[in-house]
Design an enzyme around this catalytic site. Structure first.
Site, PDB file in Angstrom:
ATOM      1  N   ALA A  20      23.664  42.841 -24.888  1.00  0.00           N
ATOM      2  CA  ALA A  20      22.255  42.618 -24.550  1.00  0.00           C
ATOM      3  C   ALA A  20      22.012  41.205 -24.007  1.00  0.00           C
ATOM      4  O   ALA A  20      20.872  40.833 -23.747  1.00  0.00           O
ATOM      5  CB  ALA A  20      21.382  42.882 -25.771  1.00  0.00           C
ATOM      6  N   GLY A  25      23.983  30.130 -23.389  1.00  0.00           N
ATOM      7  CA  GLY A  25      25.049  29.129 -23.503  1.00  0.00           C
ATOM      8  C   GLY A  25      26.403  29.764 -23.747  1.00  0.00           C
ATOM      9  O   GLY A  25      27.432  29.093 -23.663  1.00  0.00           O
ATOM     10  N   ASN A  26      26.409  31.069 -24.045  1.00  0.00           N
ATOM     11  CA  ASN A  26      27.651  31.821 -24.230  1.00  0.00           C
ATOM     12  C   ASN A  26      27.846  32.605 -22.925  1.00  0.00           C
ATOM     13  O   ASN A  26      27.156  33.587 -22.668  1.00  0.00           O
ATOM     14  CB  ASN A  26      27.473  32.737 -25.442  1.00  0.00           C
ATOM     15  CG  ASN A  26      28.606  33.723 -25.641  1.00  0.00           C
ATOM     16  OD1 ASN A  26      29.354  34.027 -24.731  1.00  0.00           O
ATOM     17  ND2 ASN A  26      28.704  34.234 -26.856  1.00  0.00           N
ATOM     18  N   HIS A 129      18.928  36.514 -32.727  1.00  0.00           N
ATOM     19  CA  HIS A 129      19.648  37.728 -33.175  1.00  0.00           C
ATOM     20  C   HIS A 129      20.618  37.427 -34.305  1.00  0.00           C
ATOM     21  O   HIS A 129      21.028  38.332 -35.024  1.00  0.00           O
ATOM     22  CB  HIS A 129      20.373  38.398 -32.004  1.00  0.00           C
ATOM     23  CG  HIS A 129      21.517  37.614 -31.427  1.00  0.00           C
ATOM     24  ND1 HIS A 129      21.346  36.456 -30.713  1.00  0.00           N
ATOM     25  CD2 HIS A 129      22.868  37.814 -31.467  1.00  0.00           C
ATOM     26  CE1 HIS A 129      22.519  36.000 -30.324  1.00  0.00           C
ATOM     27  NE2 HIS A 129      23.465  36.788 -30.784  1.00  0.00           N
ATOM     28  N   GLU A 164      26.422  26.770 -38.130  1.00  0.00           N
ATOM     29  CA  GLU A 164      27.175  27.890 -37.542  1.00  0.00           C
ATOM     30  C   GLU A 164      28.455  28.178 -38.308  1.00  0.00           C
ATOM     31  O   GLU A 164      29.363  28.856 -37.809  1.00  0.00           O
ATOM     32  CB  GLU A 164      27.463  27.594 -36.068  1.00  0.00           C
ATOM     33  CG  GLU A 164      26.209  27.432 -35.204  1.00  0.00           C
ATOM     34  CD  GLU A 164      25.559  28.748 -34.779  1.00  0.00           C
ATOM     35  OE1 GLU A 164      26.277  29.686 -34.447  1.00  0.00           O
ATOM     36  OE2 GLU A 164      24.306  28.818 -34.779  1.00  0.00           O
ATOM     37  N   ARG A 196      24.347  24.043 -31.216  1.00  0.00           N
ATOM     38  CA  ARG A 196      23.946  24.911 -32.327  1.00  0.00           C
ATOM     39  C   ARG A 196      24.157  24.299 -33.711  1.00  0.00           C
ATOM     40  O   ARG A 196      23.525  24.710 -34.681  1.00  0.00           O
ATOM     41  CB  ARG A 196      24.738  26.209 -32.264  1.00  0.00           C
ATOM     42  CG  ARG A 196      24.460  27.046 -31.037  1.00  0.00           C
ATOM     43  CD  ARG A 196      24.838  28.460 -31.363  1.00  0.00           C
ATOM     44  NE  ARG A 196      25.093  29.267 -30.195  1.00  0.00           N
ATOM     45  CZ  ARG A 196      25.505  30.524 -30.272  1.00  0.00           C
ATOM     46  NH1 ARG A 196      25.726  31.081 -31.438  1.00  0.00           N
ATOM     47  NH2 ARG A 196      25.716  31.225 -29.175  1.00  0.00           N
ATOM     48  N   HIS A 232      30.550  26.829 -29.465  1.00  0.00           N
ATOM     49  CA  HIS A 232      31.089  26.466 -30.784  1.00  0.00           C
ATOM     50  C   HIS A 232      32.350  25.616 -30.575  1.00  0.00           C
ATOM     51  O   HIS A 232      33.098  25.839 -29.613  1.00  0.00           O
ATOM     52  CB  HIS A 232      31.509  27.719 -31.570  1.00  0.00           C
ATOM     53  CG  HIS A 232      30.363  28.542 -32.067  1.00  0.00           C
ATOM     54  ND1 HIS A 232      30.307  29.910 -31.928  1.00  0.00           N
ATOM     55  CD2 HIS A 232      29.244  28.183 -32.726  1.00  0.00           C
ATOM     56  CE1 HIS A 232      29.182  30.364 -32.469  1.00  0.00           C
ATOM     57  NE2 HIS A 232      28.515  29.341 -32.957  1.00  0.00           N
ATOM     58  N   CYS A 350      37.125  33.956 -33.608  1.00  0.00           N
ATOM     59  CA  CYS A 350      35.712  34.204 -33.961  1.00  0.00           C
ATOM     60  C   CYS A 350      35.606  35.354 -34.944  1.00  0.00           C
ATOM     61  O   CYS A 350      34.701  35.396 -35.770  1.00  0.00           O
ATOM     62  CB  CYS A 350      34.887  34.603 -32.745  1.00  0.00           C
ATOM     63  SG  CYS A 350      34.818  33.401 -31.446  1.00  0.00           S
TER      64      CYS A 350
HETATM   65  O1  SUG Z   1      27.136  33.587 -31.412  1.00  0.00           O
HETATM   66  N1  SUG Z   1      28.030  36.257 -29.315  1.00  0.00           N
HETATM   67  C1  SUG Z   1      28.400  35.327 -30.382  1.00  0.00           C
HETATM   68  C2  SUG Z   1      29.842  34.947 -30.288  1.00  0.00           C
HETATM   69  C3  SUG Z   1      30.290  34.156 -31.481  1.00  0.00           C
HETATM   70  C4  SUG Z   1      31.614  33.584 -31.320  1.00  0.00           C
HETATM   71  N2  SUG Z   1      31.966  32.903 -32.517  1.00  0.00           N
HETATM   72  C5  SUG Z   1      32.726  31.804 -32.567  1.00  0.00           C
HETATM   73  N3  SUG Z   1      32.994  31.106 -31.504  1.00  0.00           N
HETATM   74  N4  SUG Z   1      33.142  31.432 -33.721  1.00  0.00           N
HETATM   75  C6  SUG Z   1      27.501  34.078 -30.343  1.00  0.00           C
HETATM   76  O2  SUG Z   1      27.213  33.604 -29.239  1.00  0.00           O
HETATM   77  C7  SUG Z   1      26.557  37.785 -28.174  1.00  0.00           C
HETATM   78  C8  SUG Z   1      25.586  38.867 -28.547  1.00  0.00           C
HETATM   79  C9  SUG Z   1      24.818  39.431 -27.393  1.00  0.00           C
HETATM   80  O3  SUG Z   1      24.659  38.744 -26.389  1.00  0.00           O
HETATM   81  O4  SUG Z   1      24.346  40.555 -27.560  1.00  0.00           O
HETATM   82  C10 SUG Z   1      26.850  36.871 -29.350  1.00  0.00           C
HETATM   83  O5  SUG Z   1      26.041  36.731 -30.230  1.00  0.00           O
END
Ligand code: SUG
Length: 420
Positions: A20, A25-26, A129, A164, A196, A232, A350
């Site tokens: 979704a 930032g990811n 979320h 986190e 974060r 992270h 992760c």
């Molecule tokens: O928090 N992705 C997670 C990925 C977490 C990775 N964890 C570590 N690096 N330890 C986050 O960004 C994506 C969910 C979405 O877009 O539906 C998400 O939450």
């Protein structure tokens, strides 16, 4: 005498796994927003990784997926699944607790002044979320680590300080069962993207875990790394026993940090990957540093459990070939396929929370064996949806499918007290 071991607890990938695009930032989460997901394949990939690590002789545990969609959270926001706006409904459905590295920060017993293993559930409050994960995680930590002679499970750090968990925490030690130093990595700025981990959250966790000042270090993540998509620290650095493996651009003040690490833990071996060999962009795209860096019981050598994306990135794979040909602690490379999780920015590291403890004092229902993984796979094969399309997130019938799937898993693992 207790037998302290490192145990990796993986988050079982939940039946509502979807794309979704919720994590600003990811980059993987943003790039794959709106794609169809494959929850069954995702969970089976996660289980295969656990089997792979058991086969290496590593100790393995797991956490259950959380109750999704989170109707209680929607109610607290004054809405329902049917009437919630799409971004709120998607946040209620998120299976993001699969990334167990964000579940908690863990300080093993030898590091703490009171001789107990301390765990603080992460508040994850920067991303909506993820901000409602902690209650479900906390309930599992309380159950799995209920033995109060050996563990203290702490409530999350209160807002406004984002925490986190282990994704922003590293530990260096001569061997897992000995006293180590703990490095808390916080962010101040991430350019266009949020940092974060708040420094005050890191300080609070270190205080609550009763760690001694001469064995803790606070380090700032580089703004450049966060802005490049390293939301992270565990996307640009990983530590295991006496080895720190990090990208040149991971930290804001690298030289000062390395000097402090060398002063507090002189045995350290620091392997810095230079930008001219692996760019920050390739490091983040391939998730080179989101490998599990583990000590192999068979010979005490170290292995990187890497995503297959690392093998597919020429600069990364050629760097790694040179690395293992040399005389360093890392000698083995094990690519694993966790593509469904990777497409949401979650690599092998992760997906797991590292806990150093005596397995005999942990609730055995959370510990993996090949037979238990067979039973879990059977539930996944029978109940996990094969595909979730973006439209299905608008369709309330998905709710019954994912709730029934989780219920079947809790029953198979005799963990029905986690049902609501
Ligand atoms: O928090 N992705 C997670 C990925 C977490 C990775 N964890 C570590 N690096 N330890 C986050 O960004 C994506 C969910 C979405 O877009 O539906 C998400 O939450």
């Amino acid at each position: 005498m207790t037998k302290l071991r490192e145990i990796n607890f993986d988050g079982i990938i939940g039946p509502s796994h979807n794309y979704a695009g919720l994590s600003l930032g990811n980059l993987a989460s943003s790039t794959n927003a709106g794609e169809s997901s494959h929850p069954r394949e995702a969970a089976l990939q996660g289980i295969a990784k656990m089997r792979h690590n058991i086969d290496l002789g590593l100790a393995q545990g797991f956490f259950m997926p959380l109750d999704r969609p989170n109707i209680g959270w929607l109610k607290a926001l004054g809405t329902t699944l049917a009437s919630a706006e799409p971004h709120i409904r998607a946040a209620a459905y998120s299976a993001s607790s699969m990334w167990a590295a964000n579940a908690a920060t863990v300080s093993p017993a030898p590091d703490s002044e009171d001789g107990k293993c301390h765990l603080t559930a992460a508040n994850l409050q920067t991303m909506p979320h993820r901000s409602h994960e902690w209650r479900g995680i906390f309930a599992q930590l309380k159950l799995a680590f209920a033995d109060q002679q050996n563990f203290t499970v702490h409530n999350p750090v209160p807002p406004p300080f984002g925490d986190e968990g282990a994704a922003n925490h590293m530990r260096l030690c001569a061997s897992h069962g000995e006293t180590g130093i703990e490095i808390f990595v916080y962010g101040k700025s991430g350019g266009p993207f949020p940092a974060r981990q708040h420094q005050e959250a890191s300080k609070a966790v270190a205080r609550k875990h009763a760690l001694s000042d001469d064995r803790i270090i606070f380090a700032e993540q580089s703004e450049k790394a966060i802005a490049a998509g390293a939301f992270h620290n565990d996307v640009v650095a990983v530590a295991n026993e006496r080895v720190l493996f990090a990208h040149e651009d991971a930290f804001a003040h690298r030289e000062e940090l390395y000097a402090e690490i060398q002063y507090k833990f002189p045995e350290v071996e620091i392997i810095t990957v230079p930008t001219d060999k692996v760019s920050l962009e390739d490091a983040i795209k391939s998730y080179l540093f989101n490998a599990q860096l583990v000590t192999l019981p068979k010979d005490g050598g170290m292995a990187l459990i890497l995503p297959t994306e690392a093998e597919a990135t020429p600069s990364v794979w050629s760097y790694l070939q040179d690395l293992i040909a040399g005389n360093c602690a890392i000698q083995t490379l094990c690519p694993v396929d966790v593509r469904q999780s990777m497409a949401n920015g979650g690599g092998p590291a992760c997906l797991r929370l590292r806990i150093v403890a005596d397995p005999d004092v942990i609730d055995p229902r959370f510990l993996a064996t090949p037979e238990k993984l067979d039973a879990i796979s059977a539930v996944v094969e029978n109940y996990w949806p094969e595909t979730i399309t973006p439209d299905q997130l608008l369709d309330t019938s998905l709710q019954d499918t994912v709730k029934n799937a989780r219920k079947a898993l809790l029953q198979a693992c005799a963990l029905t007290e986690l049902e609501s």
